[in-house]
Design an enzyme around this catalytic site. Structure first.
Site, mmCIF file in Angstrom:
data_model
loop_
_atom_site.group_PDB
_atom_site.id
_atom_site.type_symbol
_atom_site.label_atom_id
_atom_site.label_comp_id
_atom_site.label_asym_id
_atom_site.label_seq_id
_atom_site.Cartn_x
_atom_site.Cartn_y
_atom_site.Cartn_z
ATOM 1 N N ASP A 90 -4.437 0.966 -9.207
ATOM 2 C CA ASP A 90 -5.870 0.701 -9.346
ATOM 3 C C ASP A 90 -6.266 0.538 -10.805
ATOM 4 O OD1 ASP A 90 -5.594 1.186 -6.702
ATOM 5 O OD2 ASP A 90 -6.903 2.943 -6.613
ATOM 6 N N GLY A 139 -12.714 1.841 -0.793
ATOM 7 C CA GLY A 139 -11.317 1.506 -1.035
ATOM 8 C C GLY A 139 -11.163 0.386 -2.053
ATOM 9 N N SER A 195 -11.777 0.989 -5.231
ATOM 10 C CA SER A 195 -11.489 1.723 -6.447
ATOM 11 C C SER A 195 -12.581 1.754 -7.510
ATOM 12 C CB SER A 195 -10.177 1.240 -7.068
ATOM 13 O OG SER A 195 -9.656 2.323 -7.790
ATOM 14 N N SER A 196 -13.711 2.287 -7.078
ATOM 15 C CA SER A 196 -14.776 2.525 -8.059
ATOM 16 C C SER A 196 -14.308 3.587 -9.056
ATOM 17 C CB SER A 196 -16.056 2.978 -7.366
ATOM 18 O OG SER A 196 -15.791 4.063 -6.515
ATOM 19 N N GLU A 251 0.855 -1.196 0.000
ATOM 20 C CA GLU A 251 0.000 0.000 0.000
ATOM 21 C C GLU A 251 0.887 1.241 0.000
ATOM 22 O OE1 GLU A 251 -3.125 -0.131 -1.146
ATOM 23 O OE2 GLU A 251 -3.682 -1.451 0.509
ATOM 24 N N ASP A 307 2.927 2.206 -4.827
ATOM 25 C CA ASP A 307 2.864 2.310 -6.305
ATOM 26 C C ASP A 307 3.468 3.611 -6.818
ATOM 27 O OD1 ASP A 307 0.627 3.826 -5.449
ATOM 28 O OD2 ASP A 307 -0.741 2.991 -6.958
#
Ligand code: GAF
Length: 381
Positions: free
Chosen positions: A172, A124, A126-127, A34, A37
């Site tokens: 994501d 969380g 990731s829509s 987490e 990235d």
């Protein structure tokens, strides 16, 4: 037909009297890795069977339309001079992607899109990446733009940077676009290439618990963290924290605040945990994997400081239960879900006890989900 698909299709046909192109774009989970990235590091996400269905067709009108069924909100817009609208609005994800396509020199004409999702907002999962990818993928198909999947995810990411204002990494959008059924992807965010790992935890499985909270200021806190990491990389004379070791960091300890030192240390350690987690999965060593997941939460809570009381409470509940091997907050933080590695025969018990404890503590319901790992963004045949 899946109810999400049929409701989008029905609204589209009723409104426009024509069969649309249908796209499914998934949300994602992340096993571990987490806030690594945007430090060119490693992450371990998977696309899931929750996401967004979007229906598209070209339009002969001089305007385009977008209809967000979840919000029961529809807008008409011109493709020229698109600007971000008031922060937080769903249309910024749509406008942002269109603007990035245009910036690349590709040309699109007017179109209509109707979409709906089943990813709880702020969870969380990731829509936002699911929506961005559904739009770029749909427009690529509709107007034969010839974009590669990599080009598409960079456009989705830039849409979020420039129109939404979150300087997100690539995890994501990558996971949502490149997901593989039953697999998680060990993604190297420097090369933006991944290695699939088939996920079968035998008598254990992943379970999500949504705190159903999303604390405000999370976007600015996210951008602040990214800024700190870039600042420390500069001090170290490296491209990104992925290139640093703990002893490199130690050498500049006096030049940074203790808080920022801990944040950079977290990133270095989280990167290491992610690689160790992939090895643990290869070895089928779920105890080690679980401990790495707990370690990740500990760092996110105390070093990187992106957790919140509700998430910490749910992780503590997991620790009280011997059948849960690991738990941590997932995604950007400040709310959303925990991801838990739980014995299959204890799923119901843990779900009940954690839900009750959460209700007693916060006078609020949490939600429990088990998800399937799925393919990435695709045309619905
Ligand atoms: C959010 C971002 F969009 C991702 O890029 C990633 O940084 C994540 O937070 C934290 O790991 O989901």
């Amino acid at each position: 037909m899946n109810p999400l698909i049929s409701s989008v299709k029905t609204v589209f046909i009723n409104t426009f009297k024509t069969e649309p192109l249908l796209i499914f774009s998934p949300g994602r989970i992340n096993i571990i890795g987490e806030h690594t990235d945007y430090n060119d590091g490693f992450v371990f996400p998977a696309a899931i069977n929750k996401g967004i269905v979007a229906a598209f067709k070209k339009s002969d009108s001089d305007k385009s339309t977008a209809h967000a069924l979840n919000m029961d909100n529809s807008i008409e817009f011109s493709l020229e001079n698109l600007k971000p609208s008031q922060q937080g609005n769903w249309e910024n994800y749509v406008f942002g992607v269109i603007a990035e396509i245009q910036k690349s020199g590709k040309k699109i004409d007017n179109f209509n899109v109707v979409f709906k999702g089943d990813i709880p907002a702020g969870s969380g999962m990731s829509s936002s990446a699911a929506l961005e990818n559904s739009i770029v993928f749909g427009l690529n198909e509709l107007f034969n733009l010839g974009l590669s999947k990599h080009e598409m995810i960079y456009m989705s990411q830039k849409a979020e940077h420039n129109f939404v204002g979150v300087k997100c990494g690539i995890m994501d959008q990558y996971a949502s676009m490149f997901g593989i059924k039953n697999n998680a992807l060990l993604l190297d965010c420097r090369t933006v290439e991944s290695q699939p790992y088939e996920i079968d935890f035998k008598d254990h499985q992943l379970m999500l618990i949504n705190t159903n909270v999303k604390h405000s200021l999370s976007d600015s806190a996210y951008n602040d963290r990214r800024f700190v990491c870039e600042h420390i990389s500069k001090l170290l004379g490296i491209k990104a924290l992925r290139d640093a070791t703990e002893s490199d960091l130690e050498k500049i300890k006096d030049e940074v605040t203790p808080e920022n030192y801990q944040k950079a240390l977290f990133v270095i350690q989280e990167n290491d945990r992610t690689l160790k987690a992939s090895k643990a999965i290869e070895d089928g060593d779920l105890v080690t994997l679980g401990n790495l997941i707990y370690g990740s939460h500990n760092g996110l809570q105390h070093q990187y400081k992106v957790s919140c009381d509700e998430l910490d409470f749910l992780v503590d509940q997991a620790k009280l239960n011997n059948h849960v091997l690991g738990a941590r907050m997932m995604g950007g933080g400040f709310g959303g879900c925990t991801i838990n590695l739980v014995a299959k025969n204890a799923l119901e018990d843990f779900s009940k006890s954690a839900s009750k404890a959460y209700k007693d503590k916060f006078n609020k319901e949490c939600s429990v989900y088990s998800v399937e790992l799925s393919n990435g963004t695709h045309i619905i045949s």
